[in-house]
Design a protein around this motif. Structure first.
Motif, PDB file in Angstrom:
ATOM      1  N   GLN A   9      10.701  24.733 -14.306  1.00 26.15           N
ATOM      2  CA  GLN A   9       9.796  25.853 -14.539  1.00 26.15           C
ATOM      3  C   GLN A   9       9.841  26.710 -13.286  1.00 26.15           C
ATOM      4  O   GLN A   9       9.547  26.233 -12.193  1.00 26.15           O
ATOM      5  N   ASN A  56       8.246  29.958 -11.594  1.00 29.16           N
ATOM      6  CA  ASN A  56       7.155  30.923 -11.661  1.00 29.16           C
ATOM      7  C   ASN A  56       7.497  32.147 -10.821  1.00 29.16           C
ATOM      8  O   ASN A  56       8.005  32.017  -9.706  1.00 29.16           O
ATOM      9  N   LYS A  77       0.152  38.959 -13.032  1.00 31.90           N
ATOM     10  CA  LYS A  77       0.540  37.880 -13.945  1.00 31.90           C
ATOM     11  C   LYS A  77       0.271  38.238 -15.395  1.00 31.90           C
ATOM     12  O   LYS A  77       0.917  37.730 -16.296  1.00 31.90           O
ATOM     13  N   PRO A  83       6.831  36.229 -16.428  1.00 32.81           N
ATOM     14  CA  PRO A  83       6.002  35.558 -15.423  1.00 32.81           C
ATOM     15  C   PRO A  83       6.476  34.126 -15.147  1.00 32.81           C
ATOM     16  O   PRO A  83       6.352  33.628 -14.041  1.00 32.81           O
ATOM     17  N   THR A  84       7.055  33.494 -16.164  1.00 30.68           N
ATOM     18  CA  THR A  84       7.595  32.134 -16.024  1.00 30.68           C
ATOM     19  C   THR A  84       8.913  32.052 -16.785  1.00 30.68           C
ATOM     20  O   THR A  84       9.019  32.562 -17.896  1.00 30.68           O
ATOM     21  N   PRO A 131       7.957  24.906  -8.784  1.00 28.56           N
ATOM     22  CA  PRO A 131       8.128  26.137  -9.549  1.00 28.56           C
ATOM     23  C   PRO A 131       8.418  27.376  -8.708  1.00 28.56           C
ATOM     24  O   PRO A 131       8.343  28.493  -9.192  1.00 28.56           O
ATOM     25  N   ARG A 152       6.001  41.981  -9.326  1.00 30.96           N
ATOM     26  CA  ARG A 152       6.474  40.684  -9.814  1.00 30.96           C
ATOM     27  C   ARG A 152       7.905  40.503  -9.318  1.00 30.96           C
ATOM     28  O   ARG A 152       8.754  41.361  -9.517  1.00 30.96           O
ATOM     29  N   GLN A 197      11.068  37.921  -9.774  1.00 32.82           N
ATOM     30  CA  GLN A 197      11.518  36.874 -10.684  1.00 32.82           C
ATOM     31  C   GLN A 197      13.014  37.023 -10.924  1.00 32.82           C
ATOM     32  O   GLN A 197      13.610  38.071 -10.636  1.00 32.82           O
TER      33      GLN A 197
END
Length: 174
Positions: free
Chosen positions: A35, A37, A46, A58-59, A100, A147, A149
């Protein structure tokens, strides 16, 4: 050669169905599922949809051998575009880091007909390190929400319409 049933992308109506199908396929790999994050500058970030954050979820759940898709254009001239498909080969974390938290990079082997750039791995063609990227939006008060990611998502099953936008809904078929 892989057969159609195991290699084709499944088109589904609704994000929940896609998520369920993808997670089922991820578990079937028999690999350790990570996972990942996103890093957010503010808890409000989020709550923002991936669509509003430039395709950044977000994940993200990943594993070696997972089928993934890029969610944004990285280097369009060589084929690293939103929607380009590949397979996760390695997930690289910094020393003393682990899920994560965000990895340094994910090595993805992109499909041979889609990627025409250099390979990161000498003995594996079409391998590219995919690094975390950052997107931002301003909320209604002008607060900058960010964010960070990986621009990846699982891609055994995808949706091109949300369930609420389905043309079948108007005919009572969904």
């Amino acid at each position: 050669m892989a057969d159609f049933k195991t290699s084709a992308v499944k088109l589904s109506f609704g994000n929940e169905k896609v998520a369920t199908d993808n997670f089922t396929r991820l578990k079937q790999l028999g690999e350790l599922i990570l996972q990942i994050n996103a890093h957010h500058t503010n808890p409000k970030a989020k709550q923002i949809s991936a669509e509003d954050m430039g395709g950044l979820e977000p994940t993200v759940y990943l594993a070696r051998k997972a089928r993934v898709m890029l969610t944004r254009n990285l280097w369009a001239r060589v084929g690293l575009c939103n929607g380009t498909m590949g397979t996760v080969k390695h997930i690289i974390f910094a020393q003393n880091q682990r899920p994560p938290m965000l990895p340094i990079a994910v090595i993805v082997q992109f499909d041979k007909d889609d990627y025409v750039g250099p390979s990161f791995c000498q003995n594996m063609p079409n391998c590219v390190p995919i690094f975390p990227v950052t997107s931002h939006v301003n909320d209604t008060n002008g607060l900058n929400l960010e964010r960070q990611q990986l621009p990846l998502k699982l891609a055994w099953s995808i949706t091109i319409l949300s369930h609420k936008d389905s043309p079948l809904k108007n005919h009572g078929w969904t």
